[in-house]
Design a protein around this motif. Structure first.
Motif, PDB file in Angstrom:
ATOM      1  N   ALA A  49      38.374   9.477  95.322  1.00  0.00           N
ATOM      2  CA  ALA A  49      39.664   8.873  95.651  1.00  0.00           C
ATOM      3  C   ALA A  49      40.478   9.868  96.461  1.00  0.00           C
ATOM      4  CB  ALA A  49      40.402   8.497  94.372  1.00  0.00           C
ATOM      5  N   ALA A  50      41.174   9.377  97.497  1.00  0.00           N
ATOM      6  CA  ALA A  50      41.929  10.267  98.382  1.00  0.00           C
ATOM      7  C   ALA A  50      43.370   9.787  98.536  1.00  0.00           C
ATOM      8  CB  ALA A  50      41.259  10.333  99.750  1.00  0.00           C
ATOM      9  N   LEU A  51      44.287  10.752  98.576  1.00  0.00           N
ATOM     10  CA  LEU A  51      45.698  10.485  98.823  1.00  0.00           C
ATOM     11  C   LEU A  51      46.173  11.452  99.904  1.00  0.00           C
ATOM     12  CD1 LEU A  51      48.515   9.297  98.204  1.00  0.00           C
ATOM     13  CD2 LEU A  51      48.711  10.980  96.367  1.00  0.00           C
ATOM     14  N   HIS A  52      46.606  10.904 101.036  1.00  0.00           N
ATOM     15  CA  HIS A  52      47.129  11.703 102.148  1.00  0.00           C
ATOM     16  C   HIS A  52      48.647  11.646 102.111  1.00  0.00           C
ATOM     17  CE1 HIS A  52      43.221  11.842 104.289  1.00  0.00           C
ATOM     18  NE2 HIS A  52      43.042  10.680 103.685  1.00  0.00           N
ATOM     19  N   SER A  53      49.300  12.734 102.480  1.00  0.00           N
ATOM     20  CA  SER A  53      50.754  12.710 102.630  1.00  0.00           C
ATOM     21  C   SER A  53      51.153  13.716 103.713  1.00  0.00           C
ATOM     22  CB  SER A  53      51.466  13.005 101.300  1.00  0.00           C
ATOM     23  OG  SER A  53      51.189  14.303 100.836  1.00  0.00           O
ATOM     24  N   ARG A  54      52.409  13.662 104.087  1.00  0.00           N
ATOM     25  CA  ARG A  54      52.916  14.525 105.165  1.00  0.00           C
ATOM     26  C   ARG A  54      54.104  15.338 104.675  1.00  0.00           C
ATOM     27  NH1 ARG A  54      51.153  13.242 110.245  1.00  0.00           N
ATOM     28  NH2 ARG A  54      52.934  14.248 111.208  1.00  0.00           N
ATOM     29  N   MET A  55      54.273  16.501 105.264  1.00  0.00           N
ATOM     30  CA  MET A  55      55.424  17.343 105.005  1.00  0.00           C
ATOM     31  C   MET A  55      56.544  16.875 105.927  1.00  0.00           C
ATOM     32  SD  MET A  55      56.513  19.974 103.269  1.00  0.00           S
ATOM     33  CE  MET A  55      55.241  21.101 102.794  1.00  0.00           C
ATOM     34  N   GLY A  56      57.668  16.471 105.360  1.00  0.00           N
ATOM     35  CA  GLY A  56      58.813  16.024 106.149  1.00  0.00           C
ATOM     36  C   GLY A  56      59.866  17.104 106.255  1.00  0.00           C
ATOM     37  N   PRO A  57      60.964  16.825 106.991  1.00  0.00           N
ATOM     38  CA  PRO A  57      62.003  17.846 107.172  1.00  0.00           C
ATOM     39  C   PRO A  57      62.706  18.239 105.875  1.00  0.00           C
ATOM     40  CG  PRO A  57      62.665  15.752 108.172  1.00  0.00           C
ATOM     41  CD  PRO A  57      61.260  15.594 107.702  1.00  0.00           C
ATOM     42  N   ARG A  58      62.752  17.327 104.895  1.00  0.00           N
ATOM     43  CA  ARG A  58      63.421  17.631 103.627  1.00  0.00           C
ATOM     44  C   ARG A  58      62.438  17.680 102.458  1.00  0.00           C
ATOM     45  NH1 ARG A  58      67.190  13.060 105.031  1.00  0.00           N
ATOM     46  NH2 ARG A  58      68.206  13.909 106.837  1.00  0.00           N
ATOM     47  N   THR A  59      61.167  17.784 102.757  1.00  0.00           N
ATOM     48  CA  THR A  59      60.138  17.750 101.714  1.00  0.00           C
ATOM     49  C   THR A  59      59.836  19.152 101.206  1.00  0.00           C
ATOM     50  OG1 THR A  59      59.134  15.907 102.881  1.00  0.00           O
ATOM     51  CG2 THR A  59      57.821  16.938 101.179  1.00  0.00           C
ATOM     52  N   LEU A  60      60.020  19.349  99.913  1.00  0.00           N
ATOM     53  CA  LEU A  60      59.627  20.615  99.306  1.00  0.00           C
ATOM     54  C   LEU A  60      58.251  20.481  98.654  1.00  0.00           C
ATOM     55  CD1 LEU A  60      62.996  21.734  97.684  1.00  0.00           C
ATOM     56  CD2 LEU A  60      61.973  22.523  99.804  1.00  0.00           C
ATOM     57  N   VAL A  61      58.017  19.320  98.036  1.00  0.00           N
ATOM     58  CA  VAL A  61      56.723  19.028  97.420  1.00  0.00           C
ATOM     59  C   VAL A  61      56.287  17.662  97.927  1.00  0.00           C
ATOM     60  CG1 VAL A  61      55.492  18.658  95.247  1.00  0.00           C
ATOM     61  CG2 VAL A  61      57.311  20.352  95.354  1.00  0.00           C
ATOM     62  N   THR A  62      55.089  17.590  98.489  1.00  0.00           N
ATOM     63  CA  THR A  62      54.595  16.329  99.036  1.00  0.00           C
ATOM     64  C   THR A  62      54.051  15.429  97.932  1.00  0.00           C
ATOM     65  OG1 THR A  62      52.370  17.185  99.364  1.00  0.00           O
ATOM     66  CG2 THR A  62      53.933  17.476 101.188  1.00  0.00           C
ATOM     67  N   LYS A  63      53.781  14.162  98.274  1.00  0.00           N
ATOM     68  CA  LYS A  63      53.183  13.224  97.319  1.00  0.00           C
ATOM     69  C   LYS A  63      51.835  13.733  96.839  1.00  0.00           C
ATOM     70  CE  LYS A  63      52.697   9.032  98.637  1.00  0.00           C
ATOM     71  NZ  LYS A  63      52.610   7.719  99.295  1.00  0.00           N
ATOM     72  N   ALA A  64      51.028  14.266  97.758  1.00  0.00           N
ATOM     73  CA  ALA A  64      49.686  14.737  97.397  1.00  0.00           C
ATOM     74  C   ALA A  64      49.763  15.919  96.431  1.00  0.00           C
ATOM     75  CB  ALA A  64      48.896  15.108  98.648  1.00  0.00           C
ATOM     76  N   GLU A  65      50.651  16.864  96.702  1.00  0.00           N
ATOM     77  CA  GLU A  65      50.778  18.031  95.822  1.00  0.00           C
ATOM     78  C   GLU A  65      51.314  17.629  94.451  1.00  0.00           C
ATOM     79  OE1 GLU A  65      52.414  22.629  95.913  1.00  0.00           O
ATOM     80  OE2 GLU A  65      53.185  21.209  97.388  1.00  0.00           O
ATOM     81  N   SER A  66      52.291  16.737  94.430  1.00  0.00           N
ATOM     82  CA  SER A  66      52.837  16.255  93.167  1.00  0.00           C
ATOM     83  C   SER A  66      51.768  15.523  92.360  1.00  0.00           C
ATOM     84  CB  SER A  66      54.022  15.324  93.448  1.00  0.00           C
ATOM     85  OG  SER A  66      54.493  14.753  92.264  1.00  0.00           O
ATOM     86  N   ALA A  67      50.957  14.700  93.034  1.00  0.00           N
ATOM     87  CA  ALA A  67      49.876  13.968  92.360  1.00  0.00           C
ATOM     88  C   ALA A  67      48.849  14.940  91.786  1.00  0.00           C
ATOM     89  CB  ALA A  67      49.214  12.992  93.328  1.00  0.00           C
ATOM     90  N   PHE A  68      48.510  15.994  92.527  1.00  0.00           N
ATOM     91  CA  PHE A  68      47.574  17.007  92.033  1.00  0.00           C
ATOM     92  C   PHE A  68      48.121  17.636  90.749  1.00  0.00           C
ATOM     93  CE2 PHE A  68      46.362  21.449  91.587  1.00  0.00           C
ATOM     94  CZ  PHE A  68      44.977  21.376  91.633  1.00  0.00           C
ATOM     95  N   ASP A  69      49.398  18.016  90.767  1.00  0.00           N
ATOM     96  CA  ASP A  69      50.000  18.648  89.590  1.00  0.00           C
ATOM     97  C   ASP A  69      50.003  17.707  88.388  1.00  0.00           C
ATOM     98  OD1 ASP A  69      50.444  20.988  91.016  1.00  0.00           O
ATOM     99  OD2 ASP A  69      52.504  20.466  91.545  1.00  0.00           O
ATOM    100  N   LYS A  70      50.373  16.428  88.611  1.00  0.00           N
ATOM    101  CA  LYS A  70      50.404  15.451  87.517  1.00  0.00           C
ATOM    102  C   LYS A  70      49.018  15.224  86.932  1.00  0.00           C
ATOM    103  CE  LYS A  70      53.404  12.321  89.542  1.00  0.00           C
ATOM    104  NZ  LYS A  70      53.821  10.944  89.796  1.00  0.00           N
ATOM    105  N   MET A  71      48.046  14.993  87.815  1.00  0.00           N
ATOM    106  CA  MET A  71      46.688  14.699  87.350  1.00  0.00           C
ATOM    107  C   MET A  71      46.085  15.910  86.639  1.00  0.00           C
ATOM    108  SD  MET A  71      44.320  12.151  87.570  1.00  0.00           S
ATOM    109  CE  MET A  71      44.614  11.218  89.045  1.00  0.00           C
ATOM    110  N   SER A  72      46.306  17.113  87.171  1.00  0.00           N
ATOM    111  CA  SER A  72      45.803  18.334  86.530  1.00  0.00           C
ATOM    112  C   SER A  72      46.375  18.483  85.131  1.00  0.00           C
ATOM    113  CB  SER A  72      46.159  19.571  87.354  1.00  0.00           C
ATOM    114  OG  SER A  72      45.521  19.546  88.587  1.00  0.00           O
TER     115      SER A  72
END
Length: 199
Positions: free
Chosen positions: A114-137
């Motif tokens: 399963a794959a989740l892609h996300s992008r770093m935006g101008p106000r993004t400190l933590v992306t959707k993908a990084e947050s999902a990794f932390d939650k799932m871990s």
């Protein structure tokens, strides 16, 4: 004017308090027992598909399953076949993935990716993908304990962080992997659940 409390009234309130404390402790013990029981639970496939299910059986279970691509793993072996579902529910453990692939070795179901892609935006400190990794871990660590393998790599060229952890649960291996943003400003979280190879 307050009435003085009788010894029986004080005794009743103490018994009520002790009963409430007992219920809270019992609930906590039951919750701990359930989490402990889950730690040893076997993973024998993904959703309705068990490891080893044939492509034909899988297509009968999921009638929206269609061939996606071949993946060459070893020049000496037959390429692996990757299938996807048109009406896939992309949610796993409260994380919504962009895609879920069903992998077959020969005619043998052995892995999902399963794959989740996300992008770093101008106000993004933590992306959707990084947050999902932390939650799932965190969920997997809570359920199965410390991962059997864990690593963090720092790739040069604008410092891309790659974090990966693997849990081996009876007949299966669960791997979560986060690949941080690089020049493309995109990151990726992947979840791989696969049948553990037989020795």
């Amino acid at each position: 004017m307050k009435r003085p409390r009788t010894p029986g009234g004080i005794r009743t309130s103490i018994i009520g308090l002790l009963t409430m404390i007992g219920i809270v402790l019992l609930s906590a013990t039951i919750g701990l027992a359930q989490r402990t029981a889950q730690k040893g639970s076997d993973i024998d496939g993904f959703r309705e598909l068990r490891w080893g299910t044939s492509i034909d059986q899988s297509s009968r279970i999921y009638q929206d399953m269609q061939f996606e691509k071949y993946v060459i793993s070893d020049g000496k072996e037959e390429p692996w076949k990757v299938y996807v579902r048109r009406k896939e529910n992309g949610e796993i453990e409260n994380v919504t993935f962009d895609s879920i692939e069903y992998w077959f070795k020969g005619d043998h179901f052995f892995q999902i990716k399963a794959a989740l892609h996300s992008r770093m935006g101008p106000r993004t400190l933590v992306t959707k993908a990084e947050s999902a990794f932390d939650k799932m871990s965190a969920r997997l660590r809570n359920r199965y304990g410390t991962p059997s393998d864990h690593k963090v790599d720092y790739v040069t060229e604008l410092i891309v962080v790659v974090r990966e952890a693997t849990w081996v649960v009876d007949r299966s291996a669960i791997t979560v992997k986060y690949e941080g943003t690089g020049r493309t400003n995109e990151d990726l979280f992947t979840l791989t659940v696969q049948e553990k190879p037989k020795r």
